[in-house]
Design an enzyme around this catalytic site. Structure first.
Site, PDB file in Angstrom:
ATOM      1  N   GLU A  18      23.062 -10.826  13.585  1.00 47.96           N
ATOM      2  CA  GLU A  18      21.926 -10.777  12.272  1.00 47.96           C
ATOM      3  C   GLU A  18      21.753 -12.181  11.973  1.00 47.96           C
ATOM      4  OE1 GLU A  18      22.239  -5.898  11.127  1.00 47.96           O
ATOM      5  OE2 GLU A  18      23.297  -7.615  10.123  1.00 47.96           O
ATOM      6  N   LEU A  32      20.173  -0.814  17.881  1.00 51.23           N
ATOM      7  CA  LEU A  32      19.330  -1.917  17.392  1.00 51.23           C
ATOM      8  C   LEU A  32      18.007  -1.280  16.697  1.00 51.23           C
ATOM      9  CD1 LEU A  32      19.334  -4.595  19.879  1.00 51.23           C
ATOM     10  CD2 LEU A  32      21.001  -4.446  18.246  1.00 51.23           C
ATOM     11  N   TYR A  56     -10.258  -0.225   1.872  1.00 51.67           N
ATOM     12  CA  TYR A  56      -9.680  -0.583   3.243  1.00 51.67           C
ATOM     13  C   TYR A  56      -9.572   0.724   3.990  1.00 51.67           C
ATOM     14  CZ  TYR A  56      -9.692  -5.449   3.987  1.00 51.67           C
ATOM     15  OH  TYR A  56     -10.115  -6.779   4.261  1.00 51.67           O
ATOM     16  N   ASP A 100       0.847  -1.495  -0.019  1.00 49.21           N
ATOM     17  CA  ASP A 100      -0.015   0.125   0.065  1.00 49.21           C
ATOM     18  C   ASP A 100       0.595   1.335   0.033  1.00 49.21           C
ATOM     19  OD1 ASP A 100      -2.711  -0.930  -0.171  1.00 49.21           O
ATOM     20  OD2 ASP A 100      -2.768  -1.298   1.919  1.00 49.21           O
TER      21      ASP A 100
HETATM   22 CU   LIG Z   1      -8.929  -7.757   5.047  1.00 46.27          CU
END
Ligand SMILES: [Cu+2]
Ligand SMILES: *[C@@H]1O[C@H](CO)[C@@H](O)[C@H](O)[C@H]1NC(C)=O
Ligand SMILES: *[C@@H]1O[C@H](CO)[C@@H](O)[C@H](O)[C@H]1NC(C)=O
Ligand SMILES: *[C@@H]1O[C@H](CO)[C@@H](O)[C@H](O)[C@H]1NC(C)=O
Ligand SMILES: *[C@@H]1O[C@H](CO)[C@@H](O)[C@H](O)[C@H]1NC(C)=O
Ligand SMILES: *[C@@H]1O[C@H](CO)[C@@H](O)[C@H](O)[C@H]1NC(C)=O
Ligand SMILES: *[C@@H]1O[C@H](CO)[C@@H](O)[C@H](O)[C@H]1NC(C)=O
Ligand SMILES: *[C@@H]1O[C@H](CO)[C@@H](O)[C@H](O)[C@H]1NC(C)=O
Ligand SMILES: *[C@@H]1O[C@H](CO)[C@@H](O)[C@H](O)[C@H]1NC(C)=O
Ligand SMILES: *[C@@H]1O[C@H](CO)[C@@H](O)[C@H](O)[C@H]1NC(C)=O
Ligand SMILES: *[C@@H]1O[C@H](CO)[C@@H](O)[C@H](O)[C@H]1NC(C)=O
Ligand SMILES: *[C@@H]1O[C@H](CO)[C@@H](O)[C@H](O)[C@H]1NC(C)=O
Ligand SMILES: *[C@@H]1O[C@H](CO)[C@@H](O)[C@H](O)[C@H]1NC(C)=O
Length: 805
Positions: free
Chosen positions: A592, A696, A492, A411
């Site tokens: 890591e 971090l 949404y 998105d």
């Molecule tokens: Cu959904």
């Protein structure tokens, strides 16, 4: 998030000055039929601003936050109007950029897509805020849509330093924040979006007899179309080809935004590689799980006897969100509501977007891609988080049909900033909340979302502490403070809430509402519930990545894991017998190489950010614990065919890296445009660096496996579609800091009689509650305000609100 071309709705464009326009919208009726329709449906209430005037009592409510001045300037905020205008004008003077004004730009012209603040490097900011050095130089992040070539691309530029000065201001390709080093170029698969739309209408026209027969409609790009056609995102990018799958949708017959509930079940595949439409190819049709390679083959089958025609999804009340059904008992009476009887108990520097509440303080930043972020979050004067904010949101679908199977929205391509709409007072946030504006750049204008961030205190519906004995009862109110924004990305609505609590904890919550993207119900039972006539609640995973750059009592931090483990163990006192019991097992995440993991089953592992150089007086490390509060999840799909390397952040609950100025964000808005070789491949952040006592960054995924059911119709509800995470002090202080609040009481009693009531100095305010805020003037909702930048026209703002559908 379902279409690539934002369309304009709710347009109110006038040449009035802003001052006279605001609060005066009624006097200038909107030409938008949608607005008239709403207006007809609801009468205007007559507000009396001071309903208690006749009683002589002073009204309690004063919603204004105390004004303060932030300790230093907000280096993460938006560019202001004049800065952005200066950058735009400067860009148009650079001949090599060969820019065309957005309004006039066609598919083969270069245009400016974005001008916003380039977030400064943490290193430079710390020099300013921790070491009293100079403020970091200000740069603009610019994105150019380079379409004047056969290989169109998005170009990321760094422009600065600002303010703009002829001679000293320069542009350079922006590369350092990305893992891919290609001069800040990302290929643009949408350069010919209008042509591709025309291509789809032509495909639809080639079978319009069939669309009319099946659904009594056409999708031809005409005003009287009753059908729409669109499909997958991202496009398939296999073997050097760019392939689309599209499907037909019924348009709603009224204003409700229900199109994503109206799929029709016919799918078309086309190869749209390259910029020459004469080379694009239709590659087949799919109907009722049968694939036809050519239109001829499909038509032949369709007009043969026995061809099975499936039903359509048609809008009805089931898809409309207005009240319907019998009114529930007493529901017409006004519901309870909170008031702030002594006004806001927090302080805000509106210009610098800086907030203080109780022992917490933070700055607010805002960007096109990810909307709101918080910076320099301090508790009791000590920084806990340098940065906390959304990075990317994925909605990964699946299905037996190619459109659902091919849909994996990232998105930030659309942006959370442009769709962070004005909040609805009394609904999205309490009416007494403090509201702030945010702005974003588009097409040589700056759009301001009025009242798009809210700040408020709230009394939770449960106390945070209580205890009863035979002689006293004590209790503490659970008062918390929230910053909230809502972004409606297509179908949404995402609600983001950052909350702060008296016990020193901080939480992040994401909720989802709005219309689901559904699937056509044919042979789809393994991918969703059957939820309406021909409708499937298409299964999908939501995964939202957040960056939490912790700084616990300094930069040098370590991740400690404390496991509760079952053991069989004998003790000096167990008489030689083994006891089945449990114990703690402590470890640290060393590098890591092992810093990508999930929350353990049965919540067996405490995950903490500690500072090993900061032990409390009992020898325990001081730190903050990370705890999922309302369910978190990571992506179910492994090695996603749709995403390849574009969302490598999605695969685990928690991932920890060493902080680098060159790794500011886990994603890029255009990762979807080149999924195999995206600008940011999060996997590349993991190169085995040592994570003990260093700076971090935690990359945390919130999310849910969304399997929409009948209760998602007409809209998904925020109550169940949510995910949250808490950060809370663990051995950080020597006790529970919430004992400091006076929002508490102890009542002593003896033999049925109260002998003492201690409220610890909390004022007992008696005043008349002004009901006005509950009945807040809903007619004062404005939408966005726009200021043109090129030509710069700061005194002629107008209203215009763009949504994706
Ligand atoms: Cu959904
Ligand atoms: C609203 O109420 C005020 C005060 O009661 C009254 O003077 C005014 O005429 C009313 N306005 C309308 C439009 O009814
Ligand atoms: C609160 O702010 C509003 C708008 O800025 C202003 O009109 C009003 O006078 C303020 N109220 C108080 C009590 O300061
Ligand atoms: C500049 O852009 C125009 C289209 O806007 C294009 O025709 C021209 O070829 C471009 N010039 C250069 C030097 O790329
Ligand atoms: C931020 O840091 C990176 C890496 O050190 C450096 O390349 C870049 O120039 C810095 N950016 C700014 C705006 O100073
Ligand atoms: C820079 O130069 C251009 C003309 O070359 C001029 O229009 C503009 O005002 C100058 N800007 C500044 C900030 O000096
Ligand atoms: C769509 O059809 C029209 C009319 O035949 C044609 O002019 C146009 O080029 C076609 N569009 C594409 C993208 O093929
Ligand atoms: C088909 O659509 C037309 C126009 O959109 C409408 O007038 C007609 O009533 C529809 N017919 C049916 C059977 O729904
Ligand atoms: C839609 O509009 C076109 C062009 O105006 C017209 O030819 C066509 O008949 C219309 N279709 C319907 C169903 O009204
Ligand atoms: C929001 O913007 C409007 C219009 O520019 C302005 O009147 C208002 O004061 C702004 N609000 C805040 C909190 O800055
Ligand atoms: C991480 O793994 C790589 C490859 O196995 C190894 O070379 C490196 O030493 C490891 N790093 C640490 C800090 O353990
Ligand atoms: C990481 O650094 C610490 C402190 O310098 C050291 O003790 C530890 O051995 C290192 N770990 C790895 C895996 O290299
Ligand atoms: C409790 O109070 C009652 C009268 O209210 C009295 O009769 C009784 O003796 C008291 N009991 C104690 C233990 O003081």
């Amino acid at each position: 998030m379902k279409l690539t071309i934002p369309s304009t709705v709710g347009l109110v464009s006038t040449s009035l000055l802003l001052g006279s326009l605001i609060g005066n919208v009624l006097a200038h009726p909107s030409p938008d039929p949608k607005a008239n329709w709403v207006r007809k449906a609801r009468g205007r209430k007559n507000f009396s601003r001071d309903p208690y005037a006749h009683t002589g009592a002073t009204a309690c409510v004063d919603s204004n936050a105390t004004k303060i001045t932030a300790p230093y300037k907000n280096v993460w905020d938006e560019l202001d109007d004049t800065e952005a205008a200066a950058v735009v004008q400067w860009l148009f003077r650079q001949p090599e950029l060969n820019l065309t004004v957005s309004d006039q730009a066609g598919n083969w012209d270069n245009a400016i897509l974005l001008v916003e603040l380039m977030r400064p490097n943490k290193t430079d900011v710390l020099n300013y805020i921790d070491h009293k050095g100079a403020a970091p130089p200000v740069y603009a992040h610019v994105v150019i849509d380079h379409r004047a070539s056969v290989e169109p691309y998005y170009g990321d530029l760094l422009v600065g330093p600002l303010p703009v000065k002829n001679g000293t201001t320069k542009w350079e390709p922006l590369e350092y924040p990305y893992t891919r080093k290609t001069q800040g170029h990302v290929r643009n698969l949408d350069a010919d979006d209008t042509l591709q739309q025309s291509w789809l209408y032509n495909l639809s026209a080639s079978i319009s007899d069939i669309t009319l027969d099946l659904w009594n409609g056409t999708a031809l790009g005409l005003d009287n179309d009753t059908l729409d056609i669109w499909g997958i995102d991202p496009l398939w990018q296999d073997d050097g080809r760019i392939v689309r799958w599209d499907t037909w949708w019924n348009y709603p017959v009224d204003e409700f935004d229900a199109e994503t509930l109206l799929p029709l079940g016919l799918f078309v595949k086309s190869d749209v590689t390259g910029r020459d439409p004469s080379k694009w190819k239709l590659e087949g049709w799919l109907y009722n799980d049968i694939f036809y390679e050519t239109t001829k083959e499909f038509r032949k089958a369709y007009f043969s006897p026995g061809f099975i025609k499936l039903g359509a999804n048609v809008e009805g009340d089931w898809a409309r969100t207005d009240q319907q059904g019998p009114v529930l008992p007493m529901d017409k009476n006004y519901p309870p509501l909170a008031v702030a009887p002594t006004g806001a108990r927090y302080s805000v520097d509106v210009a610098r977007k800086y907030v203080e509440w109780m022992d917490f303080s933070f700055y607010v930043g805002f960007s096109r891609d990810t909307g709101v972020s918080l910076y320099d979050i301090r508790y009791k004067g000590q920084r806990v988080l340098y940065e906390l904010g959304l990075q990317e949101a994925l909605a990964h679908y699946a299905g037996n049909d190619p459109v659902q199977s091919g849909t994996s929205y990232l998105d930030s391509y659309y942006g959370f900033g442009p769709y962070a709409f004005e909040l609805l007072k009394g609904y999205d946030c309490p009416s007494y909340a403090t509201y702030l504006n945010t702005s974003f750049y588009i097409s040589e204008t700056t759009h301001t979302h009025l009242n798009s961030l809210c700040l408020f205190e709230f009394d939770a519906d449960f106390s945070m502490q209580r205890h009863s004995t035979s002689s006293y009862v004590s209790s503490t109110k659970n008062i918390y403070f929230t910053l909230r924004s809502v972004s409606t990305v297509g179908n949404y609505d995402y609600m983001f809430s950052y909350s702060f609590y008296m016990d020193g904890s901080i939480s992040v919550e994401v909720r989802a509402s709005g219309y689901i993207q559904s699937a056509y119900y044919a042979n789809n039972g393994d991918y969703g519930y059957h939820i309406h006539d021909s409708l499937s609640g298409s299964m999908h995973d939501h995964v939202l990545n957040f960056k939490a750059d912790f700084d616990i009592l300094g930069l040098d931090n370590t991740i400690e894991l404390v496991n509760v483990v079952p053991v069989s163990k004998s003790y000096p006192w167990s008489g030689g017998k083994t006891r089945n019991t449990m114990m703690l097992e402590r470890s640290i995440v060393e590098s890591e190489n092992d810093s990508r993991f999930n929350f353990a089953a049965n919540a067996a592992t405490q995950v903490k950010v500690i500072n090993m150089d900061q032990r409390n007086k009992y020898g325990e490390y001081r730190g903050y614990r990370i705890l999922p509060s309302t369910g978190v999840s990571h992506l179910t799909v492994e090695e996603s065919s749709n995403l390849v390397n574009a969302a490598r952040w999605a695969g685990y609950d928690i991932q920890v890296t060493k902080q680098h100025d060159t790794e500011p964000r886990s994603a890029h808005a255009y990762n979807s445009q080149d999924v195999s070789n995206p600008p940011v491949n999060f996997d590349e952040f993991f190169n085995g660096e040592n994570l003990t006592q260093t700076d971090l960054v935690l990359w945390l995924n919130l999310g849910m496996h969304h399997v929409p059911h009948t209760g998602d119709l007409p809209n998904t509800v925020f109550t169940t579609a949510h995910s949250g995470i808490q950060f809370f002090p663990t051995n950080y202080l020597l006790g529970d800091p919430s004992r400091e609040t006076v929002s508490m009481v102890r009542i002593n009693y003896d033999n049925g009689t109260v002998t003492e009531v201690d409220t610890f100095g909390q004022k007992d305010n008696s005043c008349a509650v002004d009901f006005t805020p509950a009945e807040i003037d809903l007619w004062s909702y404005h939408g966005d305000v726009v200021v043109r930048k090129f030509p710069y026209d700061p005194n002629d703002p107008y209203y215009e609100t763009d949504s994706i559908v």
